[in-house]
Design a protein around this motif. Sequence first.
Motif, PDB file in Angstrom:
ATOM      1  N   VAL A  33       0.890  -1.161   0.000  1.00 13.27           N
ATOM      2  CA  VAL A  33       0.000   0.000   0.000  1.00 13.27           C
ATOM      3  C   VAL A  33       0.923   1.205   0.000  1.00 13.27           C
ATOM      4  CG1 VAL A  33      -1.796   1.252   1.238  1.00 13.27           C
ATOM      5  CG2 VAL A  33      -1.784  -1.257   1.242  1.00 13.27           C
ATOM      6  N   ARG A  34       0.769   2.027  -1.013  1.00 15.27           N
ATOM      7  CA  ARG A  34       1.720   3.098  -1.267  1.00 15.27           C
ATOM      8  C   ARG A  34       1.012   4.450  -1.291  1.00 15.27           C
ATOM      9  NH1 ARG A  34       6.375   2.481  -5.442  1.00 15.27           N
ATOM     10  NH2 ARG A  34       6.173   0.415  -4.603  1.00 15.27           N
ATOM     11  N   ASN A  35       1.669   5.443  -0.738  1.00 15.17           N
ATOM     12  CA  ASN A  35       1.166   6.810  -0.777  1.00 15.17           C
ATOM     13  C   ASN A  35       1.797   7.494  -1.980  1.00 15.17           C
ATOM     14  OD1 ASN A  35       0.631   9.542  -0.428  1.00 15.17           O
ATOM     15  ND2 ASN A  35       0.832   9.421   1.788  1.00 15.17           N
ATOM     16  N   PHE A  36       0.950   8.005  -2.885  1.00 12.99           N
ATOM     17  CA  PHE A  36       1.434   8.706  -4.072  1.00 12.99           C
ATOM     18  C   PHE A  36       0.638   9.988  -4.224  1.00 12.99           C
ATOM     19  CE2 PHE A  36       1.348   9.396  -8.733  1.00 12.99           C
ATOM     20  CZ  PHE A  36       2.706   9.557  -8.947  1.00 12.99           C
ATOM     21  N   LYS A  37       1.319  11.104  -4.152  1.00 11.74           N
ATOM     22  CA  LYS A  37       0.701  12.430  -4.262  1.00 11.74           C
ATOM     23  C   LYS A  37      -0.450  12.599  -3.272  1.00 11.74           C
ATOM     24  CE  LYS A  37       2.035  13.346  -9.017  1.00 11.74           C
ATOM     25  NZ  LYS A  37       1.617  13.780 -10.336  1.00 11.74           N
ATOM     26  N   GLY A  38      -0.238  12.126  -2.046  1.00 11.00           N
ATOM     27  CA  GLY A  38      -1.212  12.314  -0.981  1.00 11.00           C
ATOM     28  C   GLY A  38      -2.366  11.328  -0.964  1.00 11.00           C
ATOM     29  N   LYS A  39      -2.407  10.382  -1.894  1.00 15.51           N
ATOM     30  CA  LYS A  39      -3.471   9.376  -1.927  1.00 15.51           C
ATOM     31  C   LYS A  39      -2.846   7.993  -1.799  1.00 15.51           C
ATOM     32  CE  LYS A  39      -6.651  12.033  -4.762  1.00 15.51           C
ATOM     33  NZ  LYS A  39      -7.466  12.062  -5.980  1.00 15.51           N
ATOM     34  N   TYR A  40      -3.604   7.071  -1.237  1.00 12.72           N
ATOM     35  CA  TYR A  40      -3.118   5.710  -1.062  1.00 12.72           C
ATOM     36  C   TYR A  40      -3.615   4.801  -2.176  1.00 12.72           C
ATOM     37  CZ  TYR A  40      -1.136   6.828   3.424  1.00 12.72           C
ATOM     38  OH  TYR A  40      -0.356   7.366   4.414  1.00 12.72           O
ATOM     39  N   TYR A  41      -2.726   3.890  -2.594  1.00 14.94           N
ATOM     40  CA  TYR A  41      -3.016   2.941  -3.659  1.00 14.94           C
ATOM     41  C   TYR A  41      -2.496   1.569  -3.245  1.00 14.94           C
ATOM     42  CZ  TYR A  41      -3.514   7.157  -6.495  1.00 14.94           C
ATOM     43  OH  TYR A  41      -3.903   8.373  -6.982  1.00 14.94           O
ATOM     44  N   VAL A  42      -3.112   0.511  -3.799  1.00 17.16           N
ATOM     45  CA  VAL A  42      -2.588  -0.839  -3.646  1.00 17.16           C
ATOM     46  C   VAL A  42      -1.796  -1.124  -4.904  1.00 17.16           C
ATOM     47  CG1 VAL A  42      -3.162  -3.279  -3.417  1.00 17.16           C
ATOM     48  CG2 VAL A  42      -4.502  -1.562  -2.187  1.00 17.16           C
ATOM     49  N   ASP A  43      -0.522  -1.457  -4.723  1.00 14.90           N
ATOM     50  CA  ASP A  43       0.394  -1.668  -5.836  1.00 14.90           C
ATOM     51  C   ASP A  43       0.802  -3.138  -5.869  1.00 14.90           C
ATOM     52  OD1 ASP A  43       2.109  -1.163  -7.950  1.00 14.90           O
ATOM     53  OD2 ASP A  43       3.693  -0.318  -6.709  1.00 14.90           O
ATOM     54  N   ILE A  44       0.419  -3.836  -6.936  1.00 14.17           N
ATOM     55  CA  ILE A  44       0.796  -5.235  -7.151  1.00 14.17           C
ATOM     56  C   ILE A  44       1.770  -5.211  -8.316  1.00 14.17           C
ATOM     57  CG2 ILE A  44      -0.012  -7.568  -7.668  1.00 14.17           C
ATOM     58  CD1 ILE A  44      -2.824  -6.554  -6.751  1.00 14.17           C
ATOM     59  N   ARG A  45       3.026  -5.588  -8.059  1.00 11.24           N
ATOM     60  CA  ARG A  45       4.056  -5.322  -9.052  1.00 11.24           C
ATOM     61  C   ARG A  45       5.103  -6.420  -9.111  1.00 11.24           C
ATOM     62  NH1 ARG A  45       4.085  -1.539 -12.117  1.00 11.24           N
ATOM     63  NH2 ARG A  45       2.410  -0.635 -10.935  1.00 11.24           N
ATOM     64  N   GLU A  46       5.588  -6.630 -10.334  1.00 11.75           N
ATOM     65  CA  GLU A  46       6.752  -7.494 -10.536  1.00 11.75           C
ATOM     66  C   GLU A  46       7.976  -6.622 -10.316  1.00 11.75           C
ATOM     67  OE1 GLU A  46       8.128  -9.551 -14.459  1.00 11.75           O
ATOM     68  OE2 GLU A  46       6.462 -10.673 -13.596  1.00 11.75           O
ATOM     69  N   PRO A  86      10.948  -1.376  -8.294  1.00  6.14           N
ATOM     70  CA  PRO A  86       9.708  -1.753  -8.988  1.00  6.14           C
ATOM     71  C   PRO A  86       9.905  -1.815 -10.494  1.00  6.14           C
ATOM     72  CG  PRO A  86       9.570   0.491  -8.155  1.00  6.14           C
ATOM     73  CD  PRO A  86      10.847  -0.083  -7.647  1.00  6.14           C
ATOM     74  N   GLY A  87       9.258  -2.792 -11.116  1.00  4.73           N
ATOM     75  CA  GLY A  87       9.319  -2.939 -12.556  1.00  4.73           C
ATOM     76  C   GLY A  87       8.114  -2.318 -13.229  1.00  4.73           C
ATOM     77  N   LYS A  88       8.059  -2.425 -14.538  1.00  6.61           N
ATOM     78  CA  LYS A  88       6.959  -1.854 -15.312  1.00  6.61           C
ATOM     79  C   LYS A  88       5.704  -2.709 -15.231  1.00  6.61           C
ATOM     80  CE  LYS A  88       9.922   0.430 -18.674  1.00  6.61           C
ATOM     81  NZ  LYS A  88      10.290   0.525 -20.082  1.00  6.61           N
ATOM     82  N   LYS A  89       5.888  -4.029 -15.053  1.00  7.12           N
ATOM     83  CA  LYS A  89       4.743  -4.925 -15.022  1.00  7.12           C
ATOM     84  C   LYS A  89       4.061  -4.849 -13.669  1.00  7.12           C
ATOM     85  CE  LYS A  89       6.382  -8.435 -18.220  1.00  7.12           C
ATOM     86  NZ  LYS A  89       6.684  -9.863 -18.345  1.00  7.12           N
ATOM     87  N   GLY A  90       2.793  -4.463 -13.684  1.00  8.42           N
ATOM     88  CA  GLY A  90       2.057  -4.401 -12.432  1.00  8.42           C
ATOM     89  C   GLY A  90       0.782  -3.609 -12.587  1.00  8.42           C
ATOM     90  N   ILE A  91       0.079  -3.470 -11.473  1.00  9.04           N
ATOM     91  CA  ILE A  91      -1.170  -2.712 -11.470  1.00  9.04           C
ATOM     92  C   ILE A  91      -1.207  -1.857 -10.209  1.00  9.04           C
ATOM     93  CG2 ILE A  91      -2.447  -4.614 -10.399  1.00  9.04           C
ATOM     94  CD1 ILE A  91      -4.853  -3.699 -12.169  1.00  9.04           C
ATOM     95  N   PHE A  92      -1.716  -0.668 -10.352  1.00  9.43           N
ATOM     96  CA  PHE A  92      -1.767   0.330  -9.297  1.00  9.43           C
ATOM     97  C   PHE A  92      -3.243   0.635  -9.094  1.00  9.43           C
ATOM     98  CE2 PHE A  92      -0.112   4.616  -7.836  1.00  9.43           C
ATOM     99  CZ  PHE A  92       0.794   4.115  -6.927  1.00  9.43           C
ATOM    100  N   LEU A  93      -3.853   0.123  -8.022  1.00  7.35           N
ATOM    101  CA  LEU A  93      -5.294   0.259  -7.813  1.00  7.35           C
ATOM    102  C   LEU A  93      -5.603   1.371  -6.813  1.00  7.35           C
ATOM    103  CD1 LEU A  93      -6.196  -3.518  -7.401  1.00  7.35           C
ATOM    104  CD2 LEU A  93      -6.506  -2.122  -9.445  1.00  7.35           C
ATOM    105  N   THR A  94      -6.608   2.188  -7.147  1.00  6.61           N
ATOM    106  CA  THR A  94      -7.090   3.168  -6.175  1.00  6.61           C
ATOM    107  C   THR A  94      -7.795   2.408  -5.058  1.00  6.61           C
ATOM    108  OG1 THR A  94      -9.250   3.408  -7.230  1.00  6.61           O
ATOM    109  CG2 THR A  94      -7.489   4.888  -7.998  1.00  6.61           C
ATOM    110  N   MET A  95      -8.061   3.068  -3.962  1.00  4.30           N
ATOM    111  CA  MET A  95      -8.761   2.407  -2.858  1.00  4.30           C
ATOM    112  C   MET A  95     -10.172   1.976  -3.289  1.00  4.30           C
ATOM    113  SD  MET A  95      -6.949   1.797  -0.375  1.00  4.30           S
ATOM    114  CE  MET A  95      -5.222   1.912  -0.678  1.00  4.30           C
ATOM    115  N   GLN A  96     -10.813   2.747  -4.147  1.00  3.49           N
ATOM    116  CA  GLN A  96     -12.144   2.385  -4.651  1.00  3.49           C
ATOM    117  C   GLN A  96     -12.051   1.120  -5.515  1.00  3.49           C
ATOM    118  OE1 GLN A  96     -13.959   5.386  -7.107  1.00  3.49           O
ATOM    119  NE2 GLN A  96     -15.987   4.437  -6.983  1.00  3.49           N
TER     120      GLN A  96
END
Length: 118
Positions: A64-77, A88-98
């Motif tokens: 769970v990462r803070n980026f520009k004041g918002k939290y995201y779930v980051d699943i990454r290779e 972190p690599g390019k392959k992955g997904i960055f999900l908003t909390m919603q």
Amino acid sequence: MPKSKEYLSDSDDSSEEEVKSKKKQKREREDDNKMTKDEKKPAKKAKTEDETVWDLGNNRQVNVRNFKGKYYVDIREMYYDKDGDLKPGKKGIFLTMQQWQKFMDVVEEVDKVAKSKS
């Protein structure tokens, strides 16, 4: 027109040795990164200053990462930097909390379908 071997300088030989040395070093790094079945570890949490990281194996992580004041779930290779640091690599997904919440709402149903297929 390429030079014949008799006209090549000693510097050409040293560059060939450098190439061989670099290839050997690359093979050694690849061997170090390979893990046997017994060496693979279950998912675990590792806490850094601001983040908690869960290792999924095969160089994949969730955090769970803070980026520009918002939290995201980051699943990454991940990949290794030349200094040996995990980056972190390019392959992955960055999900908003919603988006993460919507994913969590369907995860049980997805799990049932996945189990029925296997």
